[in-house]
Design a protein around this motif. Structure first.
Motif, mmCIF file in Angstrom:
data_model
loop_
_atom_site.group_PDB
_atom_site.id
_atom_site.type_symbol
_atom_site.label_atom_id
_atom_site.label_comp_id
_atom_site.label_asym_id
_atom_site.label_seq_id
_atom_site.Cartn_x
_atom_site.Cartn_y
_atom_site.Cartn_z
ATOM 1 N N ASP A 215 51.662 21.210 -32.173
ATOM 2 C CA ASP A 215 52.683 20.148 -32.791
ATOM 3 C C ASP A 215 54.208 20.764 -32.822
ATOM 4 N N SER A 216 54.423 21.923 -33.434
ATOM 5 C CA SER A 216 55.592 22.437 -33.213
ATOM 6 C C SER A 216 56.133 22.949 -31.879
ATOM 7 N N LEU A 217 55.425 23.192 -31.071
ATOM 8 C CA LEU A 217 55.637 23.554 -29.547
ATOM 9 C C LEU A 217 56.403 22.374 -28.958
ATOM 10 N N GLY A 218 55.485 21.163 -29.193
ATOM 11 C CA GLY A 218 55.933 19.957 -28.637
ATOM 12 C C GLY A 218 57.361 19.387 -29.121
ATOM 13 N N GLU B 271 39.867 24.781 -40.592
ATOM 14 C CA GLU B 271 39.706 25.404 -39.488
ATOM 15 C C GLU B 271 40.367 24.573 -38.344
ATOM 16 N N GLY B 272 41.067 25.168 -37.480
ATOM 17 C CA GLY B 272 41.925 24.565 -36.389
ATOM 18 C C GLY B 272 43.122 23.867 -36.805
ATOM 19 N N GLU B 273 43.397 23.749 -38.085
ATOM 20 C CA GLU B 273 44.440 22.942 -38.616
ATOM 21 C C GLU B 273 45.906 23.669 -38.208
ATOM 22 N N MET B 274 45.743 25.210 -38.203
ATOM 23 C CA MET B 274 46.846 25.961 -37.945
ATOM 24 C C MET B 274 47.419 25.781 -36.393
ATOM 25 N N LYS B 275 46.253 25.873 -35.414
ATOM 26 C CA LYS B 275 46.304 25.739 -34.113
ATOM 27 C C LYS B 275 47.118 24.331 -33.761
ATOM 28 N N ALA B 276 46.575 23.239 -34.444
ATOM 29 C CA ALA B 276 47.202 22.040 -34.225
ATOM 30 C C ALA B 276 48.699 21.933 -34.570
ATOM 31 N N ASN C 241 63.002 17.601 -38.095
ATOM 32 C CA ASN C 241 63.066 16.297 -38.570
ATOM 33 C C ASN C 241 62.040 15.284 -38.088
ATOM 34 N N ARG C 242 61.310 15.901 -37.155
ATOM 35 C CA ARG C 242 60.293 14.936 -36.179
ATOM 36 C C ARG C 242 58.988 15.450 -36.619
ATOM 37 N N LEU C 243 58.937 16.473 -37.524
ATOM 38 C CA LEU C 243 57.644 16.959 -38.122
ATOM 39 C C LEU C 243 57.329 16.805 -39.632
ATOM 40 N N PRO C 244 56.310 16.673 -39.975
ATOM 41 C CA PRO C 244 55.977 16.401 -41.442
ATOM 42 C C PRO C 244 56.423 17.677 -42.235
ATOM 43 N N LEU D 9 56.111 25.466 -44.100
ATOM 44 C CA LEU D 9 55.442 26.214 -43.190
ATOM 45 C C LEU D 9 56.061 25.801 -41.533
ATOM 46 N N TYR D 10 56.375 24.833 -41.517
ATOM 47 C CA TYR D 10 56.794 24.332 -40.231
ATOM 48 C C TYR D 10 58.158 24.904 -39.730
ATOM 49 N N GLU D 11 58.864 25.403 -40.612
ATOM 50 C CA GLU D 11 60.115 26.066 -40.399
ATOM 51 C C GLU D 11 59.840 27.447 -39.826
#
Length: 88
Positions: free
Chosen positions: A69-72, A60-65, A41-44, A10-12
């Protein structure tokens, strides 16, 4: 179909979206590919088989987080890659 084709991280998708959001006019594909690699490489990892599974089973809220995290990670990766440009 091979097993590797049956799953996704999902992080891709989230990192690709964050790259699109932060893209600058002078960014070339090599730079953005490096940014994507560093950010991922910096994300799980968050693997799934069917996208509906991710929506159904996420808290709930996990996708927003995860989006934040991805933007950061992309912003940090941009800085890292810019500071470590390859000399050709």
């Amino acid at each position: 179909m091979s097993l590797i084709d049956a799953i996704d991280n999902l992080y891709e998708k989230l990192v690709a979206d964050a790259i699109d959001e932060t893209r600058q006019p002078d960014d070339d594909e090599d730079f953005l590919t490096d940014v994507m690699c560093v950010a991922l490489n910096r994300l799980p990892s968050k693997y799934y088989r069917h996208s509906v599974d991710m929506v159904f089973y996420m808290a709930e809220g996990e996708m927003k987080a995860m989006k934040e995290d991805s933007l950061g990670a992309v912003k940090d990766a941009r800085d890292f890659v810019q500071g470590h440009k390859r000399e050709l």
